[in-house]
Every structure is written in structure tokens, then in C-alpha cells.
Design an enzyme around this catalytic site. Structure first.
Site, PDB file in Angstrom:
ATOM      1  N   ASP A 110       2.389 -23.622  20.328  1.00 47.68           N
ATOM      2  CA  ASP A 110       3.917 -23.182  20.264  1.00 47.68           C
ATOM      3  C   ASP A 110       4.969 -24.865  19.299  1.00 47.68           C
ATOM      4  O   ASP A 110       4.765 -23.519  18.223  1.00 47.68           O
ATOM      5  CB  ASP A 110       4.147 -23.202  21.625  1.00 47.68           C
ATOM      6  CG  ASP A 110       3.425 -22.351  21.944  1.00 47.68           C
ATOM      7  OD1 ASP A 110       3.936 -20.776  22.428  1.00 47.68           O
ATOM      8  OD2 ASP A 110       2.354 -22.326  22.568  1.00 47.68           O
ATOM      9  N   THR A 202       1.525 -16.065  25.028  1.00 54.45           N
ATOM     10  CA  THR A 202       1.184 -17.676  25.052  1.00 54.45           C
ATOM     11  C   THR A 202      -0.168 -17.692  25.811  1.00 54.45           C
ATOM     12  O   THR A 202      -1.133 -17.907  25.853  1.00 54.45           O
ATOM     13  CB  THR A 202       1.815 -18.540  25.287  1.00 54.45           C
ATOM     14  OG1 THR A 202       2.683 -18.557  24.721  1.00 54.45           O
ATOM     15  CG2 THR A 202       0.954 -19.740  25.382  1.00 54.45           C
TER      16      THR A 202
END
Length: 432
Positions: A110, A202
Site C-alpha cells: 500500500d 487489501t
């Protein structure tokens, strides 16, 4: 029997998919797509491959925003390479995800993907503004743990830059990477802004499943460009059937070829691109694969018996009961295609699914980075994306989609009015 719902089905454990009796395979074709995209020594091949990919990407880049599309595609391709390495580390349990204050997951990817994308854009426009999901506070204020994570991020960013840029790659410092991550703190609104979700989905990412690197650019609330990397998405719409849903996966025959070490070419890893008024295209994520951009288009005809609708995997993210009711009112007989992340927009854009629906709990505020890239890709593929009341999404309200009516739907322009009628009918009988 079908595989248990919720299990990863993207071949991170290919042995689960080698028995034909375990799954039932259904292939959904890409509608509107044509099928076929200097340094010496050990880095020569990657550099030549990157140059070939750049030339191929340029085939879809023209007009006012050609340079922006080229830069965005390059940035997303680098981030895709980076994310694939981190996901492999997660699958080997060499790394693990962390939990942020809002209880959402975050990984090295990320932060690192946001840094490398911001670096690439900054090479062209030093004063750019970005509305991104991540910031570096947990890294700079997280003590020894934060410092250790930052060092890993810096290492993988520099490794990826060297892989893609060769001798021209810089060696970024920790402070430079922190500054790049923090470029995502833009407020949005009027003016020109890039919009980024560095790893959308995610949860799917840490499970070895679908995820997306989603980058868009807007001017005064009007989406102009969308580039979305989907490293695990099959090139064609192969799906695995569970007891209650479908998800993307690979056939036992293809898995057998993987295990045998056969060269499969472009079988997975897709980058979707779109420029307003110029259509939507699909390219391979892998820069070593030479392929012309494939134009993609939403479904042209609606056949309830053959149609699929797409929705989030997790019940917490959308009312699956309500979407089932809407699908029933449309006459759709199929189980839902449940996929993590904005990959769902890609599913609609290339006609793997006819409809995408998301109806979150009352009070939930949608972030613009969770939808911007996917929305323009669907629109340029001939589709229409609105809220559940039929109004276009408002991108000029800052970091959130304000005044959203109940949820978000995406479908072909021809089917949209019928979908609105189905939503109204379901709403009148059962509220979220």
C-alpha cells in the site's frame, strides 16, 4: 461439491484446482475485444521489454491527455510489479499485514505502490496534487516498528525502480519515500487532481486473491483518465463456481500447464486504461509480454438467463440480500460474481458481468479513490455508472462522494433504466 465460499480461488494454491470434479468451469468471453502487447548485460531484457510495452501502450494514447495516459500506465505497471512481489511474500508468510486505526488492513505494498506512483508522476509534473488513501504517519511516528517497515518499503521501491528504469533509476532515501507517500494528502475538489488507491481490495490482496492498483485523474470534478492494474485478473473471464457464487480462477487444464512449467503467455494480469472520449482498453501487466491494446466494451444485449451481476465479496461491504432482490427483479438467474476491489468495474467493462451493484450500510461514506478509476473505465467502455437514484457521481466534493443515494451501480447504458426500475421495486419492499 463446490469449493467452500470465501476460499481463495486465484491459484495461490493450485493443487486445490487440479481436480475437474471439484469445480465447474464457465468461460465468459470478452465482448468487443480483439485478441492478439538501453542497458546491456542482465538488465537488457527488462529494458527492451519495457520499451516495447511503452510503444504498445502508445497505440491507445492520443489526443489531449496522451502524455498523462502514458505516465499513468507506466506508473501503474511499476506498481503492479511491486505488488506482485509483496503478495508473494505474504503467501510465503515472509511478511504480514498490519491493522490501521480504522481497523482496515495495510501492507508494505500500500505504502510502496503509492510512493512509486507519486514518484513517476512527479517526474513530469512536480507540482501535482494527489488524493490518495495512505499517509506515512504510522511509519514516521511508529517507533522501531515503523522505522523497520519504512526501510522495507524503501528497499522494494528502489528494487522496482531499478527493474523498470535500469541505469536511469534513482536511489531514493527514506525521507524522499515518506514525502512521496504523503503526497496523497490532497483535499480534492476543484482543479486538477490525481486520485489513487494503491492497493484496492487489501483483504483480497493478503488472501492471494484479486486486488487493483487504481489511478485516475480529474479536472474540476470531471474524470479524464483512468488506469487500473489487476495483476491477478485472468485475461479472459474464467470463473470458478462455488455453492453460492462465482469468482475468478483458472481451469484445471491451465493449472496443469502452470505446474508443468509451460510458457503460457498472457493468461493473467490486466491493465485497463481509459481517456474521456477515447474508449477503454486492456493491456498485459507484464512489460515483457508484447500485445496490442485490446478495446473492451460492456455487454450489448441483456439475456437474463445468461447474465451475471457482480458485487463485493464481504457482506459487511454491501447488502447481498438487497442485490439479490434487484437481480431477481431483473430476471437474472445466475449466482453473483463476487470479486474483491475495483476489478469488478473491469468485469463490467469487458462484459464478464452485466451489472455491478454496491449497497453499503446507511451512513457509510464512499471514498473517491475506491471508484474513480473504475468508473471512467466502465463509462468509456460504453457503460453508465450512477448512484442508486440514477444521479451521476459527484467527484468535486473532496475526498468523499457526498450526497450519494443509497449505493452505486454500473451497467450498460441500454440496461441502466431497467436497473433503476428494479432497484426501486426492491427498495419499496425491503429497505437496507
Amino acid at each position: 461439491p463446490g469449493l467452500a465460499p470465501g476460499r481463495c480461488a486465484t491459484c495461490s494454491t493450485p493443487s486445490n484446482m487440479t481436480m475437474a470434479s471439484v469445480i465447474r468451469l464457465n468461460v465468459a468471453p470478452i465482448v468487443g475485444a480483439r485478441r492478439g502487447a538501453p542497458q546491456k548485460s542482465r538488465n537488457a531484457a527488462p529494458i527492451r521489454a519495457a520499451a516495447a510495452a511503452k510503444k504498445s501502450d502508445a497505440a491507445a494514447a492520443s489526443g489531449q491527455y496522451a502524455r498523462e495516459l502514458e505516465v499513468a500506465t507506466d506508473a501503474v505497471r511499476m506498481a503492479s510489479t511491486l505488488c506482485q512481489e509483496v503478495q508473494a511474500q505474504l503467501m510465503r508468510q515472509d511478511e504480514q499485514a498490519e491493522t490501521k486505526d480504522d481497523r482496515s488492513l495495510v501492507t508494505l505494498a500500500d505504502y510502496a505502490a503509492q510512493a512509486i506512483i507519486c514518484w513517476r508522476i512527479q517526474q513530469e509534473w512536480s507540482d501535482f496534487t494527489m488524493v490518495g488513501e495512505e499517509d506515512a504517519e504510522a511509519l514516521t511516528e511508529g517507533g522501531e516498528g515503523g522505522a523497520l517497515t519504512l526501510s522495507k518499503i524503501v528497499k522494494i521501491v528502489n528494487k522496482t525502480l531499478k527493474l523498470h528504469k535500469g541505469v536511469d533509476a534513482p536511489e531514493l532515501t527514506s525521507s524522499e519515500v515518506v514525502n512521496l507517500i504523503n503526497k496523497g494528502g490532497g483535499a480534492g475538489g476543484k482543479g486538477r487532481h490525481w486520485v489513487l488507491d494503491p492497493v484496492d481490495g487489501t483483504l483480497g490482496f493478503v488472501r492471494g486473491d484479486q486486488y487493483a492498483i487504481a489511478l485516475a485523474m480529474m479536472e474540476d470534478g470531471d474524470l479524464k483518465i483512468g488506469v487500473m492494474g489487476c495483476p491477478n485478473m485472468p485475461k479472459i473471464g474464467e470463473v470458478l463456481e462455488y455453492d453460492f457464487s462465482y469468482t475468478y480462477g483458472f481451469s484445471p487444464r491451465l493449472v496443469s500447464k502452470m505446474l508443468a512449467g509451460e510458457s503460457l503467455g498472457w493468461y493473467k494480469g490486466c491493465i485497463f486504461t481509459a481517456v474521456k472520449g477515447e474508449g477503454a482498453y486492456m493491456l498485459p501487466c507484464d512489460p515483457a509480454i508484447k500485445a496490442d491494446p485490446l478495446p473492451v466494451a460492456v455487454s450489448k444485449e441483456f439475456d437474463p438467463q445468461a447474465a451475471k451481476f457482480c458485487e463485493p465479496v464481504m457482506k459487511a461491504n454491501s447488502s447481498q440480500g438487497f442485490t439479490a432482490s434487484v437481480a431477481d427483479n431483473l430476471g437474472i438467474e445466475s449466482k453473483p460474481l463476487r470479486v474483491y476491489s475495483q476489478v469488478k468495474y473491469g468485469s463490467v467493462a469487458r462484459a464478464d458481468a452485466d451489472v455491478f451493484m454496491k449497497f453499503p450500510k446507511a451512513g457509510y461514506k464512499e471514498k473517491i479513490w475506491d471508484h474513480a478509476a473504475g468508473v471512467i473505465i466502465v463509462e468509456e467502455a460504453g457503460g453508465k455508472v450512477t448512484d442508486a437514484g440514477g444521479a451521476p457521481l459527484d467527484w468535486a466534493g473532496g475526498r468523499y462522494l457526498e450526497s450519494l443515494d443509497r449505493g452505486i451501480v454500473a451497467t450498460s447504458t441500454a440496461l441502466h433504466e431497467r436497473l433503476m426500475d428494479a432497484v426501486s421495486k426492491s427498495w419499496s419492499s425491503s429497505q437496507l
